[in-house]
Design a protein around this motif. Sequence first.
Motif, PDB file in Angstrom:
ATOM      1  N   UNK A   1      39.963  43.143  50.812  1.00  0.00           N
ATOM      2  CA  UNK A   1      40.782  43.491  49.375  1.00  0.00           C
ATOM      3  C   UNK A   1      40.459  42.024  48.398  1.00  0.00           C
ATOM      4  N   UNK A   2      40.792  40.945  49.258  1.00  0.00           N
ATOM      5  CA  UNK A   2      40.581  39.652  48.346  1.00  0.00           C
ATOM      6  C   UNK A   2      39.298  39.488  48.248  1.00  0.00           C
ATOM      7  N   UNK A   3      38.211  39.647  49.163  1.00  0.00           N
ATOM      8  CA  UNK A   3      36.782  39.347  48.917  1.00  0.00           C
ATOM      9  C   UNK A   3      36.376  40.384  47.657  1.00  0.00           C
ATOM     10  N   UNK A   4      36.822  41.509  47.683  1.00  0.00           N
ATOM     11  CA  UNK A   4      36.430  42.525  46.627  1.00  0.00           C
ATOM     12  C   UNK A   4      36.856  42.108  45.232  1.00  0.00           C
ATOM     13  N   UNK A   5      37.959  41.701  45.221  1.00  0.00           N
ATOM     14  CA  UNK A   5      38.651  41.047  43.983  1.00  0.00           C
ATOM     15  C   UNK A   5      37.747  39.874  43.422  1.00  0.00           C
ATOM     16  N   UNK A   6      37.479  39.107  44.433  1.00  0.00           N
ATOM     17  CA  UNK A   6      36.825  37.510  44.052  1.00  0.00           C
ATOM     18  C   UNK A   6      35.203  38.018  43.722  1.00  0.00           C
ATOM     19  N   UNK A   7      34.603  38.874  44.316  1.00  0.00           N
ATOM     20  CA  UNK A   7      33.340  39.392  43.834  1.00  0.00           C
ATOM     21  C   UNK A   7      33.545  39.901  42.573  1.00  0.00           C
ATOM     22  N   UNK A   8      34.359  40.785  42.304  1.00  0.00           N
ATOM     23  CA  UNK A   8      34.530  41.251  40.892  1.00  0.00           C
ATOM     24  C   UNK A   8      34.686  40.185  39.841  1.00  0.00           C
ATOM     25  N   UNK A   9      35.281  39.222  40.106  1.00  0.00           N
ATOM     26  CA  UNK A   9      35.359  37.903  39.376  1.00  0.00           C
ATOM     27  C   UNK A   9      34.417  37.286  39.031  1.00  0.00           C
ATOM     28  N   UNK A  10      33.618  37.052  40.052  1.00  0.00           N
ATOM     29  CA  UNK A  10      32.528  36.044  40.205  1.00  0.00           C
ATOM     30  C   UNK A  10      31.375  36.975  39.351  1.00  0.00           C
ATOM     31  N   UNK A  11      31.474  38.068  39.377  1.00  0.00           N
ATOM     32  CA  UNK A  11      30.596  39.115  38.688  1.00  0.00           C
ATOM     33  C   UNK A  11      30.925  39.123  37.189  1.00  0.00           C
ATOM     34  N   UNK A  12      32.087  38.949  36.732  1.00  0.00           N
ATOM     35  CA  UNK A  12      32.608  38.936  35.397  1.00  0.00           C
ATOM     36  C   UNK A  12      32.388  37.509  35.078  1.00  0.00           C
ATOM     37  N   UNK A  13      32.552  36.454  35.652  1.00  0.00           N
ATOM     38  CA  UNK A  13      32.227  35.153  35.206  1.00  0.00           C
ATOM     39  C   UNK A  13      30.867  34.913  35.032  1.00  0.00           C
ATOM     40  N   UNK A  14      30.123  35.660  35.822  1.00  0.00           N
ATOM     41  CA  UNK A  14      28.542  35.105  35.535  1.00  0.00           C
ATOM     42  C   UNK A  14      27.763  35.841  34.768  1.00  0.00           C
TER      43      UNK A  14
ATOM     44  N   UNK B   1      29.796  25.883  26.725  1.00  0.00           N
ATOM     45  CA  UNK B   1      28.673  24.920  27.067  1.00  0.00           C
ATOM     46  C   UNK B   1      27.403  25.421  27.385  1.00  0.00           C
ATOM     47  N   UNK B   2      27.302  26.757  27.517  1.00  0.00           N
ATOM     48  CA  UNK B   2      26.000  27.247  27.540  1.00  0.00           C
ATOM     49  C   UNK B   2      25.559  27.962  26.173  1.00  0.00           C
ATOM     50  N   UNK B   3      26.055  27.455  25.054  1.00  0.00           N
ATOM     51  CA  UNK B   3      25.794  28.010  23.819  1.00  0.00           C
ATOM     52  C   UNK B   3      26.223  29.484  23.630  1.00  0.00           C
ATOM     53  N   UNK B   4      27.203  29.714  24.322  1.00  0.00           N
ATOM     54  CA  UNK B   4      27.806  31.162  24.209  1.00  0.00           C
ATOM     55  C   UNK B   4      27.015  32.254  25.013  1.00  0.00           C
ATOM     56  N   UNK B   5      26.395  31.899  26.000  1.00  0.00           N
ATOM     57  CA  UNK B   5      25.495  32.814  26.880  1.00  0.00           C
ATOM     58  C   UNK B   5      26.132  32.911  28.050  1.00  0.00           C
ATOM     59  N   UNK B   6      26.024  34.019  28.716  1.00  0.00           N
ATOM     60  CA  UNK B   6      26.346  33.879  30.158  1.00  0.00           C
ATOM     61  C   UNK B   6      25.417  33.031  31.148  1.00  0.00           C
ATOM     62  N   UNK B   7      26.153  32.815  32.105  1.00  0.00           N
ATOM     63  CA  UNK B   7      25.245  31.919  33.200  1.00  0.00           C
ATOM     64  C   UNK B   7      23.989  32.843  33.910  1.00  0.00           C
ATOM     65  N   UNK B   8      24.351  34.132  33.897  1.00  0.00           N
ATOM     66  CA  UNK B   8      23.215  35.061  34.221  1.00  0.00           C
ATOM     67  C   UNK B   8      21.795  35.007  33.167  1.00  0.00           C
ATOM     68  N   UNK B   9      22.331  35.035  31.767  1.00  0.00           N
ATOM     69  CA  UNK B   9      21.130  35.021  30.853  1.00  0.00           C
ATOM     70  C   UNK B   9      20.603  33.652  31.011  1.00  0.00           C
ATOM     71  N   UNK B  10      21.281  32.483  31.222  1.00  0.00           N
ATOM     72  CA  UNK B  10      20.498  31.245  31.435  1.00  0.00           C
ATOM     73  C   UNK B  10      19.833  30.958  32.529  1.00  0.00           C
ATOM     74  N   UNK B  11      20.200  31.700  33.743  1.00  0.00           N
ATOM     75  CA  UNK B  11      19.636  31.647  34.904  1.00  0.00           C
ATOM     76  C   UNK B  11      18.309  32.416  34.836  1.00  0.00           C
ATOM     77  N   UNK B  12      18.356  33.627  34.292  1.00  0.00           N
ATOM     78  CA  UNK B  12      17.196  34.315  34.318  1.00  0.00           C
ATOM     79  C   UNK B  12      16.038  34.269  33.138  1.00  0.00           C
ATOM     80  N   UNK B  13      16.528  33.268  32.198  1.00  0.00           N
ATOM     81  CA  UNK B  13      15.603  32.825  31.217  1.00  0.00           C
ATOM     82  C   UNK B  13      15.633  33.724  30.022  1.00  0.00           C
TER      83      UNK B  13
END
Length: 108
Positions: free
Chosen positions: A47-60, A67-79
């Motif tokens: 249960x904890x792992x699922x909640x952490x995965x959900x948070x990491x998905x939201x966060x990324x 600090x990323x010019x109002x972009x998501x980390x996924x947007x920056x990572x994928x170019x």
Amino acid sequence: MSFRRPPVSCVLLQIGIVSGTDLEVSDLGVQPLKNRVLLENYFLPGDLEAQIDAFVGYYNHQRYHESLKNLTPADVYTGRGQTILLEREKIKRRTMKLRRLQHAQSAA
């Protein structure tokens, strides 16, 4: 004999979410993580792992980072970041042009 849950920080260390030195790092969004995950009671590690995965998905993928010019980390990572910023700039220019036109019409 009652079952005692291990502290959340121990579980986070075991599943590799944080290292021992990361537990006090605040620039990784620990406060939102704390508010969304750590203040809840989880009786099964899954249960904890699922909640952490959900948070990491939201966060990324959903949370915009100033600090990323109002972009998501996924947007920056994928170019996609530069494309998004250029599209935002086009929209901003169009909007400003329209507002100037509306202001000139209302002033006349």
